[in-house]
Design a protein around this motif. Structure first.
Motif, mmCIF file in Angstrom:
data_model
loop_
_atom_site.group_PDB
_atom_site.id
_atom_site.type_symbol
_atom_site.label_atom_id
_atom_site.label_comp_id
_atom_site.label_asym_id
_atom_site.label_seq_id
_atom_site.Cartn_x
_atom_site.Cartn_y
_atom_site.Cartn_z
ATOM 1 N N LEU A 129 0.827 -1.209 0.000
ATOM 2 C CA LEU A 129 0.000 0.000 0.000
ATOM 3 C C LEU A 129 0.860 1.258 0.000
ATOM 4 C CD1 LEU A 129 -2.943 -0.763 2.471
ATOM 5 C CD2 LEU A 129 -3.092 -0.310 0.025
ATOM 6 N N ILE A 130 1.931 1.238 0.793
ATOM 7 C CA ILE A 130 2.839 2.382 0.822
ATOM 8 C C ILE A 130 3.425 2.615 -0.569
ATOM 9 C CG2 ILE A 130 5.023 3.235 1.764
ATOM 10 C CD1 ILE A 130 4.365 1.731 4.350
ATOM 11 N N ARG A 131 3.799 1.539 -1.210
ATOM 12 C CA ARG A 131 4.390 1.652 -2.551
ATOM 13 C C ARG A 131 3.364 2.155 -3.567
ATOM 14 N NH1 ARG A 131 7.344 -3.349 -5.800
ATOM 15 N NH2 ARG A 131 8.045 -2.114 -7.608
ATOM 16 N N VAL A 132 2.147 1.615 -3.498
ATOM 17 C CA VAL A 132 1.097 2.061 -4.418
ATOM 18 C C VAL A 132 0.764 3.531 -4.163
ATOM 19 C CG1 VAL A 132 -1.317 1.772 -5.079
ATOM 20 C CG2 VAL A 132 0.113 -0.237 -4.719
ATOM 21 N N GLY A 133 0.659 3.896 -2.891
ATOM 22 C CA GLY A 133 0.304 5.268 -2.560
ATOM 23 C C GLY A 133 1.324 6.276 -3.035
ATOM 24 N N TRP A 134 2.598 5.904 -3.009
ATOM 25 C CA TRP A 134 3.622 6.841 -3.442
ATOM 26 C C TRP A 134 3.870 6.780 -4.949
ATOM 27 C CZ3 TRP A 134 8.415 8.249 -0.072
ATOM 28 C CH2 TRP A 134 9.094 9.309 -0.679
ATOM 29 N N PHE A 135 4.054 5.563 -5.468
ATOM 30 C CA PHE A 135 4.518 5.418 -6.845
ATOM 31 C C PHE A 135 3.435 5.004 -7.838
ATOM 32 C CE2 PHE A 135 8.022 4.438 -3.912
ATOM 33 C CZ PHE A 135 8.867 5.497 -4.225
ATOM 34 N N GLY A 136 2.218 4.717 -7.350
ATOM 35 C CA GLY A 136 1.119 4.413 -8.249
ATOM 36 C C GLY A 136 1.080 2.990 -8.750
ATOM 37 N N THR A 137 1.957 2.118 -8.221
ATOM 38 C CA THR A 137 1.976 0.724 -8.644
ATOM 39 C C THR A 137 2.611 -0.126 -7.553
ATOM 40 O OG1 THR A 137 2.791 -0.849 -10.307
ATOM 41 C CG2 THR A 137 4.196 1.039 -9.801
ATOM 42 N N ASP A 138 2.235 -1.407 -7.525
ATOM 43 C CA ASP A 138 2.874 -2.343 -6.607
ATOM 44 C C ASP A 138 3.875 -3.226 -7.344
ATOM 45 O OD1 ASP A 138 1.212 -3.921 -8.095
ATOM 46 O OD2 ASP A 138 0.071 -4.739 -6.414
ATOM 47 N N GLY A 139 4.168 -2.868 -8.593
ATOM 48 C CA GLY A 139 5.121 -3.612 -9.401
ATOM 49 C C GLY A 139 4.503 -4.667 -10.281
ATOM 50 N N SER A 140 3.219 -4.953 -10.086
ATOM 51 C CA SER A 140 2.566 -5.994 -10.880
ATOM 52 C C SER A 140 2.036 -5.467 -12.206
ATOM 53 C CB SER A 140 1.417 -6.623 -10.084
ATOM 54 O OG SER A 140 0.435 -5.647 -9.765
ATOM 55 N N GLU A 141 1.921 -4.135 -12.328
ATOM 56 C CA GLU A 141 1.419 -3.531 -13.560
ATOM 57 C C GLU A 141 1.941 -2.100 -13.653
ATOM 58 O OE1 GLU A 141 -2.907 -2.354 -11.605
ATOM 59 O OE2 GLU A 141 -2.725 -4.087 -12.934
ATOM 60 N N ALA A 142 1.624 -1.442 -14.750
ATOM 61 C CA ALA A 142 2.123 -0.084 -14.957
ATOM 62 C C ALA A 142 1.530 0.879 -13.927
ATOM 63 C CB ALA A 142 1.774 0.380 -16.370
ATOM 64 N N ALA A 143 2.269 1.939 -13.641
ATOM 65 C CA ALA A 143 1.816 2.939 -12.679
ATOM 66 C C ALA A 143 0.574 3.660 -13.194
ATOM 67 C CB ALA A 143 2.939 3.941 -12.407
ATOM 68 N N THR A 144 -0.307 4.028 -12.265
ATOM 69 C CA THR A 144 -1.535 4.733 -12.613
ATOM 70 C C THR A 144 -1.625 6.026 -11.804
ATOM 71 O OG1 THR A 144 -2.808 3.565 -10.906
ATOM 72 C CG2 THR A 144 -2.718 2.563 -13.098
ATOM 73 N N GLY A 145 -2.659 6.809 -12.067
ATOM 74 C CA GLY A 145 -2.898 8.036 -11.330
ATOM 75 C C GLY A 145 -3.697 7.778 -10.065
ATOM 76 N N PHE A 146 -4.166 8.862 -9.452
ATOM 77 C CA PHE A 146 -4.880 8.775 -8.171
ATOM 78 C C PHE A 146 -6.060 7.822 -8.249
ATOM 79 C CE2 PHE A 146 -8.236 10.146 -5.300
ATOM 80 C CZ PHE A 146 -7.566 10.273 -4.089
ATOM 81 N N ALA A 147 -6.896 7.972 -9.264
ATOM 82 C CA ALA A 147 -8.102 7.142 -9.362
ATOM 83 C C ALA A 147 -7.759 5.667 -9.578
ATOM 84 C CB ALA A 147 -8.991 7.644 -10.497
ATOM 85 N N GLY A 148 -6.762 5.406 -10.394
ATOM 86 C CA GLY A 148 -6.423 4.030 -10.705
ATOM 87 C C GLY A 148 -5.770 3.271 -9.569
ATOM 88 N N THR A 149 -5.194 3.992 -8.612
ATOM 89 C CA THR A 149 -4.510 3.308 -7.513
ATOM 90 C C THR A 149 -5.477 2.573 -6.591
ATOM 91 O OG1 THR A 149 -4.552 5.378 -6.225
ATOM 92 C CG2 THR A 149 -2.555 4.897 -7.485
ATOM 93 N N TRP A 150 -6.737 2.994 -6.553
ATOM 94 C CA TRP A 150 -7.678 2.356 -5.623
ATOM 95 C C TRP A 150 -7.937 0.901 -6.009
ATOM 96 C CZ3 TRP A 150 -8.502 4.568 -1.169
ATOM 97 C CH2 TRP A 150 -8.347 5.956 -1.053
ATOM 98 N N ALA A 151 -8.059 0.634 -7.311
ATOM 99 C CA ALA A 151 -8.282 -0.746 -7.754
ATOM 100 C C ALA A 151 -7.064 -1.611 -7.442
ATOM 101 C CB ALA A 151 -8.579 -0.764 -9.253
ATOM 102 N N THR A 152 -5.868 -1.061 -7.648
ATOM 103 C CA THR A 152 -4.653 -1.811 -7.343
ATOM 104 C C THR A 152 -4.533 -2.067 -5.851
ATOM 105 O OG1 THR A 152 -3.547 -0.763 -9.228
ATOM 106 C CG2 THR A 152 -2.138 -1.833 -7.585
ATOM 107 N N ALA A 153 -4.958 -1.085 -5.054
ATOM 108 C CA ALA A 153 -4.768 -1.176 -3.605
ATOM 109 C C ALA A 153 -5.842 -2.004 -2.900
ATOM 110 C CB ALA A 153 -4.754 0.232 -3.005
ATOM 111 N N ALA A 154 -6.986 -2.218 -3.534
ATOM 112 C CA ALA A 154 -8.110 -2.875 -2.860
ATOM 113 C C ALA A 154 -7.736 -4.217 -2.224
ATOM 114 C CB ALA A 154 -9.282 -3.031 -3.829
ATOM 115 N N PRO A 155 -7.095 -5.151 -2.956
ATOM 116 C CA PRO A 155 -6.737 -6.426 -2.320
ATOM 117 C C PRO A 155 -5.785 -6.249 -1.141
ATOM 118 C CG PRO A 155 -6.507 -6.551 -4.719
ATOM 119 C CD PRO A 155 -6.690 -5.116 -4.381
ATOM 120 N N HIS A 156 -4.858 -5.311 -1.248
ATOM 121 C CA HIS A 156 -3.915 -5.075 -0.154
ATOM 122 C C HIS A 156 -4.631 -4.495 1.064
ATOM 123 C CE1 HIS A 156 -0.959 -5.990 -3.126
ATOM 124 N NE2 HIS A 156 -1.086 -4.845 -3.772
#
Length: 276
Positions: free
Chosen positions: A224-251
């Motif tokens: 979550l820290i990584r997604v919140g700062w860099f927009g990605t957890d390394g599993s896919e390309a970085a996204t903006g503010f809105a896109g980070t929520w879908a990436t962060a949901a499982p975490h």
């Protein structure tokens, strides 16, 4: 008149905040006097960051797309939290239990949760201060962008601090002396460093191993820290503010579940008196 005099003599009303601050000040004094604890909190994570940089540079040679700079900052923050919060707090709980401080505190106004939280105040405060310094210095030296989603970054910090505090309480139950805390905390520290994506990023691991590591107690919060700062957890390309929520949901879900389980374990297993 009598009532006013009695109220004045009673002094300020005791509140949760006042009790936490009082316990925190007392614990901070003991932390400053303990050179071993200060070394573990201030110098050991810094020394490990140098080793982390070398390991990430080696991994980048075989994985050219690896973002070493973002992984270095995320790993440095993770190691500070692991050692300053988890390791130091485990030793502090064991020491205060052996000195019968925890037992005496339970006879006062402070609730059990306040005693545990108050003991953790200096370690948590110091860890967050060090993480802030790492973030500011790292962003300046490595020319990193501002956090993409500060809300997720804050959520990750809250989850990892809460989980590590609870794990410290659990570990202290199986630790007889302060000296043996280096042994009893080793499994969690190793899992945190090598299984939560700090030393070895999850994206360079085999898929099966990476999926298993994502289920470890501290991994979701660090992700979550990584997604919140860099927009990605390394599993896919970085996204903006809105896109980070879908990436962060499982975490968020997995991290919240682990926090609840760790808190339950702390309540269930924590010992307030020395083991006989």
């Amino acid at each position: 008149m009598t009532t006013a005099v009695s109220t004045a003599a009673a002094g300020p009303q005791s509140t949760t905040v006042r009790r936490l601050l009082a316990l925190g000040r007392a614990e901070a004094t003991l932390l400053v006097r303990n050179r071993t604890a200060l070394f573990t909190a201030l110098l050991l994570p810094v020394l490990l960051i140098g080793g982390l940089k070398n390991m990430l540079d080696e991994q980048a040679k075989s994985n050219p797309g690896l973002d070493v700079d973002s992984l270095l900052v995320n790993g440095a923050v993770g190691m500070v939290l692991a050692f300053v919060v988890y390791y130091n707090l485990t030793a502090a709980y064991v020491a205060r239990r052996g000195e019968l401080v925890l037992k005496r505190l339970r006879t006062g106004e402070a609730r059990d949760a306040e005693i545990l939280a108050g003991t953790a105040v200096p370690s948590v405060g110091l860890a967050l201060l060090m993480c802030t310094v790492i973030g500011v210095v790292g962003a300046g030296a490595l020319h990193l962008a501002m956090p993409v989603n500060p809300l997720l970054l804050a959520a990750g910090l809250v989850l990892v601090v809460g989980t590590l505090m609870a794990l410290a309480a659990i570990s202290s139950a199986f630790t007889r002396t302060v000296e043996s805390s280096g042994i009893t905390t080793m499994p969690v520290l190793l899992l945190t460093q090598f299984g939560s994506g700090l030393f070895f990023p999850l994206e360079v691991m085999p898929d099966g191993l990476a999926d298993a590591c994502r289920l470890l107690p501290t991994t979701p919060a660090f992700q979550l820290i990584r997604v919140g700062w860099f927009g990605t957890d390394g599993s896919e390309a970085a996204t903006g503010f809105a896109g980070t929520w879908a990436t962060a949901a499982p975490h968020l879900v997995t991290g919240t579940v682990w926090l609840g389980l760790a808190a339950w374990g702390a309540v269930r297993y924590f010992r307030w008196e020395p083991r006989r």
